[in-house]
Motif scaffolding. Structure first.
Motif, PDB file in Angstrom:
ATOM      1  N   ARG A  62      -2.393  -5.382  -1.405  1.00  0.00           N
ATOM      2  CA  ARG A  62      -3.663  -4.835  -0.923  1.00  0.00           C
ATOM      3  C   ARG A  62      -3.432  -4.240   0.453  1.00  0.00           C
ATOM      4  N   HIS A  63      -4.490  -3.663   1.007  1.00  0.00           N
ATOM      5  CA  HIS A  63      -4.409  -3.144   2.363  1.00  0.00           C
ATOM      6  C   HIS A  63      -4.362  -4.292   3.374  1.00  0.00           C
ATOM      7  N   VAL A  64      -3.551  -4.105   4.406  1.00  0.00           N
ATOM      8  CA  VAL A  64      -3.544  -5.002   5.559  1.00  0.00           C
ATOM      9  C   VAL A  64      -4.271  -4.269   6.685  1.00  0.00           C
ATOM     10  N   LEU A  65      -5.382  -4.845   7.163  1.00  0.00           N
ATOM     11  CA  LEU A  65      -6.180  -4.220   8.211  1.00  0.00           C
ATOM     12  C   LEU A  65      -5.505  -4.417   9.562  1.00  0.00           C
ATOM     13  N   VAL A  66      -5.322  -3.312  10.287  1.00  0.00           N
ATOM     14  CA  VAL A  66      -4.642  -3.375  11.585  1.00  0.00           C
ATOM     15  C   VAL A  66      -5.536  -2.766  12.656  1.00  0.00           C
ATOM     16  N   ASP A  67      -5.625  -3.462  13.791  1.00  0.00           N
ATOM     17  CA  ASP A  67      -6.395  -2.991  14.935  1.00  0.00           C
ATOM     18  C   ASP A  67      -5.897  -3.731  16.162  1.00  0.00           C
ATOM     19  N   ASP A  68      -5.561  -2.982  17.212  1.00  0.00           N
ATOM     20  CA  ASP A  68      -5.109  -3.585  18.468  1.00  0.00           C
ATOM     21  C   ASP A  68      -3.979  -4.577  18.209  1.00  0.00           C
ATOM     22  N   VAL A  69      -2.911  -4.098  17.532  1.00  0.00           N
ATOM     23  CA  VAL A  69      -1.805  -4.989  17.191  1.00  0.00           C
ATOM     24  C   VAL A  69      -0.517  -4.179  17.085  1.00  0.00           C
ATOM     25  N   THR A  70       0.574  -4.839  17.388  1.00  0.00           N
ATOM     26  CA  THR A  70       1.917  -4.284  17.190  1.00  0.00           C
ATOM     27  C   THR A  70       2.607  -5.092  16.101  1.00  0.00           C
ATOM     28  N   ILE A  71       3.143  -4.411  15.095  1.00  0.00           N
ATOM     29  CA  ILE A  71       3.892  -5.063  14.018  1.00  0.00           C
ATOM     30  C   ILE A  71       5.279  -4.451  13.983  1.00  0.00           C
ATOM     31  N   GLU A  72       6.288  -5.295  14.165  1.00  0.00           N
ATOM     32  CA  GLU A  72       7.679  -4.848  14.180  1.00  0.00           C
ATOM     33  C   GLU A  72       8.443  -5.518  13.050  1.00  0.00           C
ATOM     34  N   GLY A  73       9.182  -4.719  12.292  1.00  0.00           N
ATOM     35  CA  GLY A  73      10.119  -5.270  11.333  1.00  0.00           C
ATOM     36  C   GLY A  73      11.520  -5.286  11.903  1.00  0.00           C
ATOM     37  N   ALA A  74      12.451  -5.754  11.101  1.00  0.00           N
ATOM     38  CA  ALA A  74      13.853  -5.817  11.526  1.00  0.00           C
ATOM     39  C   ALA A  74      14.568  -4.493  11.340  1.00  0.00           C
ATOM     40  N   GLY A  75      13.874  -3.487  10.835  1.00  0.00           N
ATOM     41  CA  GLY A  75      14.455  -2.194  10.495  1.00  0.00           C
ATOM     42  C   GLY A  75      14.099  -1.867   9.054  1.00  0.00           C
ATOM     43  N   SER A  76      13.981  -0.576   8.757  1.00  0.00           N
ATOM     44  CA  SER A  76      13.492  -0.196   7.427  1.00  0.00           C
ATOM     45  C   SER A  76      14.451  -0.556   6.308  1.00  0.00           C
ATOM     46  N   TRP A  77      15.723  -0.819   6.620  1.00  0.00           N
ATOM     47  CA  TRP A  77      16.665  -1.276   5.606  1.00  0.00           C
ATOM     48  C   TRP A  77      16.537  -2.781   5.341  1.00  0.00           C
ATOM     49  N   TYR A  78      15.885  -3.504   6.238  1.00  0.00           N
ATOM     50  CA  TYR A  78      15.884  -4.961   6.165  1.00  0.00           C
ATOM     51  C   TYR A  78      14.513  -5.559   5.837  1.00  0.00           C
ATOM     52  N   THR A  79      13.456  -5.034   6.425  1.00  0.00           N
ATOM     53  CA  THR A  79      12.112  -5.563   6.216  1.00  0.00           C
ATOM     54  C   THR A  79      11.356  -4.621   5.294  1.00  0.00           C
ATOM     55  N   VAL A  80      10.979  -5.127   4.125  1.00  0.00           N
ATOM     56  CA  VAL A  80      10.353  -4.292   3.097  1.00  0.00           C
ATOM     57  C   VAL A  80       9.048  -4.940   2.647  1.00  0.00           C
ATOM     58  N   PHE A  81       7.985  -4.174   2.683  1.00  0.00           N
ATOM     59  CA  PHE A  81       6.706  -4.589   2.098  1.00  0.00           C
ATOM     60  C   PHE A  81       6.562  -3.873   0.762  1.00  0.00           C
ATOM     61  N   ARG A  82       6.469  -4.662  -0.276  1.00  0.00           N
ATOM     62  CA  ARG A  82       6.447  -4.091  -1.620  1.00  0.00           C
ATOM     63  C   ARG A  82       5.255  -4.650  -2.385  1.00  0.00           C
ATOM     64  N   GLY A  83       4.550  -3.784  -3.119  1.00  0.00           N
ATOM     65  CA  GLY A  83       3.378  -4.265  -3.824  1.00  0.00           C
ATOM     66  C   GLY A  83       3.125  -3.547  -5.123  1.00  0.00           C
ATOM     67  N   ARG A  84       2.311  -4.176  -5.940  1.00  0.00           N
ATOM     68  CA  ARG A  84       1.878  -3.573  -7.196  1.00  0.00           C
ATOM     69  C   ARG A  84       0.628  -2.732  -6.946  1.00  0.00           C
ATOM     70  N   GLU A  85       0.407  -1.742  -7.796  1.00  0.00           N
ATOM     71  CA  GLU A  85      -0.875  -1.055  -7.802  1.00  0.00           C
ATOM     72  C   GLU A  85      -1.842  -1.917  -8.619  1.00  0.00           C
ATOM     73  N   VAL A  86      -2.960  -2.313  -8.010  1.00  0.00           N
ATOM     74  CA  VAL A  86      -3.883  -3.277  -8.607  1.00  0.00           C
ATOM     75  C   VAL A  86      -5.185  -2.571  -8.957  1.00  0.00           C
ATOM     76  N   ALA A  87      -5.609  -2.675 -10.216  1.00  0.00           N
ATOM     77  CA  ALA A  87      -6.884  -2.103 -10.634  1.00  0.00           C
ATOM     78  C   ALA A  87      -8.031  -2.932 -10.081  1.00  0.00           C
ATOM     79  N   LEU A  88      -9.011  -2.274  -9.492  1.00  0.00           N
ATOM     80  CA  LEU A  88     -10.173  -2.956  -8.948  1.00  0.00           C
ATOM     81  C   LEU A  88     -11.169  -3.264 -10.069  1.00  0.00           C
ATOM     82  N   PRO A  89     -11.850  -4.413  -9.990  1.00  0.00           N
ATOM     83  CA  PRO A  89     -12.816  -4.737 -11.052  1.00  0.00           C
ATOM     84  C   PRO A  89     -13.958  -3.745 -11.124  1.00  0.00           C
ATOM     85  N   THR A  90     -14.376  -3.211  -9.985  1.00  0.00           N
ATOM     86  CA  THR A  90     -15.371  -2.143  -9.924  1.00  0.00           C
ATOM     87  C   THR A  90     -14.917  -1.148  -8.862  1.00  0.00           C
TER      88      THR A  90
END
Length: 644
Positions: free
Chosen positions: A260-288
């Motif tokens: 799902r979406h991660v809401l971001v506001d007034d925050v810094t998010i750092e990964g270890a690098g795009s080769w190392y830190t991966v956010f992966r998700g399914r496409e999810v059908a909404l009920p409505t």
């Protein structure tokens, strides 16, 4: 003796031809068609709906089972990026198939997929190769008709208009290999895929993972780096803690499931690098359906909507986003980055398999995207939409989009004061490399655009899609296009490497094209056009071309199919396939000449292929408004680009 190593290229060109333009990337690319292989070189071919037309440089290597392609590393590397294509399943939806990667004495098998490739039919396209026409009332070039109005109805060959063939696979090799060692890609004898196309291989020396010690570590809040459990709630907790304690969020190496979406506001998010830190998700059908019309959700980092004030001071860096978008649903918010991000930065991201990599809905200001890669999108890579101001997109590499690579769309509210600079955009399957739709005081500078395929071209300014009028200064400066100027199947003409299109209204801003290089243009270098039905209502004026180089056109240097005018100064050309200017004006053909006036400000050098006045300067015979209307002259393939 061994065959020479395939050369390092940029957009399938000698890097010297594009020095100082495009993104500064950490990898070196080598084209498969220049490598050692027992496979078959396909292409070159610029005809839409073919495998070579969507390949880098319009050529690639097709491997049968048991065949290989081999190259030599140009410098030390511990990672590869492979661009490839394999067949779809007979009923759509894709297949998986193995590929053997042998580096030095080490070997591993990776899995390729076509689950994110192979679209068919008319906009917004289908995953079903057997689908009937999505719009039976649309004009079909293949039969020259509107099928619904034709008796008997024409037979449309299926699969109809296959496209979006390619995907990319990143591979960390586990250790560093020296320059001069070989990389061999072999299709195993028992591979599922009947054939595998290898397009281009990028090799890279990836540094160690980035570590941030003084941070809200996502693992401490329950994020799962194995990807077995959904980590979205854990990220929410880490973000909330970081906001309270004025800390960044750090996400260590791992693959994190986020659906799902991660809401971001007034925050810094750092990964270890795009080769190392991966956010992966399914496409999810909404009920409505959601209030915004979405029927799916998926992995993405979103600011608050502009109507709620947007988000501020968001800084995202050092991670990859892997979506699961396999079809185009324009109402869906399934983008990698979305919402309204004011005074925010996105750096060092790798975004793949989302609908749009970065789609921001304004009004918002002060956004910066840089040093990122966005590939294999169903629609745009980046779209700054509706009132985005004072923002920058720079040093970002884009490839294989299903719509515009980089776009600014002033739908109802001006985008203003934005800069798109030093980016590389390759192989947009549909539409343009870089496109401006209305707006004020916009700059497109120092970019490299290569291999657009259909219904668009390299650089574009369009008064359409409900956009606000162009105003202020619209600057295209020091850009390079190569193998642009596509065939517009709806109009049955060739487009320009750069094209200006007046549809909803006239273009009357101060449009300055300065220092651009248009290399190996399939048709025209420059097109100024309006729709035939509005030709008496709109015009294009105030356009200046200065210090431009045109190195090879299949047809003309300039094609004008609208009323208005443009001026030219120090525009040097060579390798022109037809007459220098094709000026149809507004198609009324008055005895006074064309309704489009060309102004010669001097210094325009080079000759065209004018059979009536051979050896004449390319512009001189057509000033000020000579009629030379030949919509479809024979195409003469230009020689390869070379140093000027």
């Amino acid at each position: 003796p061994p065959a020479p190593a395939p050369p390092v290229t940029r957009a399938a060109l000698d890097p010297a031809l594009v020095a100082g333009r495009g993104a500064d990337v950490p990898f070196l690319e080598q084209e498969a068609e220049h490598a050692r292989t027992d496979g078959t070189v396909i292409g070159p071919d610029r005809t839409a709906y073919t495998l070579p037309s969507e390949a880098s440089g319009r050529s690639a290597v097709r491997l049968a089972r048991g065949q290989h392609v081999e190259l030599t590393l140009p410098r030390a590397a511990n990672a590869l990026t492979l661009r490839y294509a394999i067949p779809d399943s007979p009923t759509g939806g894709g297949i998986t198939s193995p590929l053997r990667v042998t580096t030095g004495r080490d070997s591993r098998t990776i899995t390729l997929t076509s689950q994110y490739a192979w679209l068919y039919n008319q906009y917004p396209f289908s995953n079903d190769p057997a689908a009937d026409l999505l719009h039976p009332d649309w004009w079909i070039t293949e039969c020259g008709c509107v099928p619904a109005a034709t008796t008997p109805a024409p037979v449309v060959t299926k699969p109809f208009r296959p496209s979006h063939f390619y995907d990319e696979r990143r591979v960390l090799l586990g250790r560093t290999y020296r320059a001069g060692e070989t990389v061999r890609l072999t299709v195993p004898p028992g591979a599922t895929a009947e054939w595998t196309v290898v397009d281009v291989v990028g090799s890279e020396l990836v540094g160690p993972p980035h570590v941030r010690l003084r941070a809200a570590n996502a693992l401490l809040f329950g994020a799962d780096p194995t990807g077995r459990r959904d980590s979205a709630d854990a990220l929410d907790r880490a973000i909330a803690f970081a906001q309270r304690h004025d800390l960044p969020v750090y996400v260590p190496p791992g693959t994190y499931q986020v659906n799902r979406h991660v809401l971001v506001d007034d925050v810094t998010i750092e990964g270890a690098g795009s080769w190392y830190t991966v956010f992966r998700g399914r496409e999810v059908a909404l009920p409505t359906p959601a209030p915004d019309g979405s029927v799916h959700t998926g992995v993405g980092f979103y600011g608050r909507p502009a109507a709620e004030g947007g988000s501020h001071d968001v800084h995202l860096s050092g991670f990859a986003i892997r979506g699961d978008v396999r079809e185009r649903v324009d109402t869906d918010q399934v983008n990698g980055i979305g919402g309204a991000l004011n005074d925010s930065t996105v750096r060092g991201l790798h975004i793949q398999h989302t609908k749009v990599g970065v789609w921001l809905d304004g009004p918002l200001s002060g956004f910066v995207l840089e040093d990122s890669m966005i590939v294999d999108q169903v629609a745009d890579a980046v779209n700054l939409h509706t009132g985005v101001t004072g923002s920058v997109v720079r040093n970002t590499f884009v490839r294989n989009t299903g719509d515009d690579g980089l776009a600014m769309w002033s739908e109802g509210v001006d985008d203003a004061g934005n800069v798109v600079e030093r980016n590389t955009v390759q192989s947009p399957v549909l539409a343009n490399g870089i496109a401006l739709y209305g707006g004020r005081d916009l700059t497109v500078r120092g970019n490299l655009v290569a291999d657009p395929v259909r219904e668009g071209s390299g650089l574009h300014a369009g008064a359409r899609f409900g956009a606000t009028p162009f105003a202020g200064t619209i600057a295209f400066t020091d850009n390079t296009t190569v193998r642009a100027g596509t065939y517009e199947q709806n109009w049955n003409i060739g487009l320009g490497a750069i094209w200006l299109y007046a549809l909803d209204r006239s273009i009357a801003a101060d449009v300055r094209v300065t220092g651009d290089h248009y290399l190996d243009s399939t048709y025209n270098a420059v097109l100024l056009v309006s729709e035939f039905g509005v030709r008496d209502d709109v015009s294009i004026t105030g356009v200046t071309f200065r210090g431009v180089r045109v190195d090879g056109t299949g047809t003309s240097v300039v094609s004008a199919r609208t009323a208005g005018g443009a001026s030219f100064e120090d525009v040097d050309v060579r390798g022109v396939g037809a007459v220098g200017v094709n000026s149809c004006g507004a198609f009324h053909f008055p005895p006074t000449g064309s309704e489009f006036v060309l102004t010669d400000l001097g210094g325009n050098d080079g000759t065209d292929n004018n059979p009536w006045r051979p050896g004449t300067n390319w512009l001189a015979p057509f000033v000020p408004n000579t009629l030379t209307c030949d919509d479809r002259p024979p195409v003469v393939p230009p020689p390869p680009p070379s140093p000027w």
